[in-house]
Design an enzyme around this catalytic site. Structure first.
Site, PDB file in Angstrom:
ATOM      1  CB  VAL A   1       3.618  19.350 -76.569  1.00 33.47           C
ATOM      2  CG1 VAL A   1       2.930  19.965 -75.364  1.00 33.47           C
ATOM      3  CG2 VAL A   1       4.039  17.904 -76.320  1.00 33.47           C
TER       4      VAL A   1
ATOM      5  CB  SER B   1      14.127  11.210 -66.976  1.00 31.11           C
ATOM      6  OG  SER B   1      14.291   9.915 -66.437  1.00 31.11           O
TER       7      SER B   1
ATOM      8  CE1 TYR C   1      10.590   9.247 -70.391  1.00 27.50           C
ATOM      9  CE2 TYR C   1      12.301   8.369 -68.962  1.00 27.50           C
ATOM     10  CZ  TYR C   1      11.221   9.202 -69.163  1.00 27.50           C
ATOM     11  OH  TYR C   1      10.771  10.001 -68.133  1.00 27.50           O
TER      12      TYR C   1
ATOM     13  CE  LYS D   1      11.617  12.682 -70.214  1.00 27.85           C
ATOM     14  NZ  LYS D   1      10.799  13.860 -69.928  1.00 27.85           N
TER      15      LYS D   1
ATOM     16  CB  ALA E   1      -0.792  20.604 -66.293  1.00 31.14           C
ATOM     17  CB  SER E   2      -4.405  16.279 -67.932  1.00 31.41           C
ATOM     18  OG  SER E   2      -3.457  15.441 -68.567  1.00 31.41           O
TER      19      SER E   2
ATOM     20  CG  ASN F   1       5.244  17.622 -66.633  1.00 27.04           C
ATOM     21  OD1 ASN F   1       5.974  16.948 -65.911  1.00 27.04           O
ATOM     22  ND2 ASN F   1       3.983  17.259 -66.908  1.00 27.04           N
TER      23      ASN F   1
ATOM     24  CB  ILE G   1       7.809  10.475 -59.698  1.00 28.99           C
ATOM     25  CG1 ILE G   1       9.177  11.180 -59.743  1.00 28.99           C
ATOM     26  CG2 ILE G   1       6.767  11.292 -58.936  1.00 28.99           C
ATOM     27  CD1 ILE G   1       9.843  11.440 -58.414  1.00 28.99           C
TER      28      ILE G   1
END
Ligand code: NAP
Length: 246
Positions: free
Chosen positions: A62, A140, A153, A157, A11-12, A88, A186
């Protein structure tokens, strides 16, 4: 009156930071997880708290089970509970499949898949205890369609989507919901690997004719997290991609 506590991993910056702002504005206590970007996390905490919300920051990689356990204990100590998890944190790596190394594989899977496993496993006992909770994973579009030059990736996902659907069935009897938000392109640091031309190409292929904003994703996450708004939705993958893939 603050009703619920949300823990948001990664969340940074980017999507996670916007989720933190959105949940804070909606009265949640916000536990902001960060790993490397401490200054961003501190600034976000100050922004939320100065704006009348409640946020605290928690450092953890994480992919490290012990750090995640310690972080969740610290969140519970600070806020008394974790009602909502927004899983996230994620990393990406572009390049042709034949150039990908074992180290690339480990980096992507350690964060995106093992990291997801660690945080979800860590919060579930606290949700079982209360027989309620909502987990929103961030997957994603590439986990749904596959992305050229994003094979590792895309694999990671797709694993998250599989976990979301399977776990949703398993924990539903305990009144815990598990859903995923699946973003398209995004506009965050994660897109910095794309050239302007590649971004334009993306926009041209997107019926709504723009890149997504972190807020587009955060609003969808809030909806799936909120028991009042989405209480009969679980195991769902909500696409936020401007119509790129339907
Ligand atoms: P971003 O701007 O690059 O931010 C990534 C975040 O993940 C940072 O806050 C970072 O924290 C955190 N993170 C990375 N490794 C971590 C670790 N080991 N432990 C804890 N936190 C870690 O990316 P974003 O665009 O916001 O992406 C957020 C999520 O959306 C990711 O899962 C990504 O795959 C997904 N997504 C993004 C897009 C897009 O187009 N942007 C599209 C589809 C899906 P620190 O900086 O503090 O280390």
């Amino acid at each position: 009156m603050f009703k619920t506590t949300v823990l948001i991993t990664g969340a940074s910056r980017g999507i996670g930071a916007e989720c933190a702002r959105t949940f804070a504005k909606n009265g949640y206590n916000v536990a902001v997880n960060y790993f490397r970007s401490e200054k961003n996390a501190l600034d976000l905490k100050a922004e939320i708290n100065d704006g009348g919300g409640v946020a605290e920051i928690f450092k953890a990689d994480v992919s490290d089970e012990k750090q995640v356990e310690e972080m969740i204990s610290a969140v519970v100590k600070r806020f008394g509970k974790v009602n909502v998890l927004v899983a996230n944190a994620g990393v990406s790596k572009s390049g042709v499949f034949s150039d990908m190394t074992q180290s690339d594989f480990d980096k992507i899977f350690d964060t995106n898949v093992r990291g997801m496993f660690n945080v979800v496993k860590g919060v579930l006992p606290h949700m079982y205890e209360r027989e309620s909770g909502s987990i929103v994973t961030i997957s994603s579009i590439w986990g749904q369609t596959g992305g050229s030059c994003e094979v590792l990736y895309s694999m990671s996902k797709a694993a998250i989507i599989g976990m979301t659907k399977a776990l949703a069935k398993e924990v539903a009897p305990m009144h815990i919901r598990v859903n995923s938000v699946s973003p398209g392109a995004i506009d965050t640091d994660m897109l910095s690997c794309l050239t302007d031309e590649e971004k334009e190409d993306f926009i041209m292929q997107t019926p709504l004719n723009r890149l997504g904003k972190p807020k587009d994703v955060a609003d969808a996450v809030l909806f799936l997290a909120d028991d009042d708004k989405s209480s009969f939705i679980t195991g769902h993958v909500l696409s936020v991609n401007g119509g790129y893939f339907i």
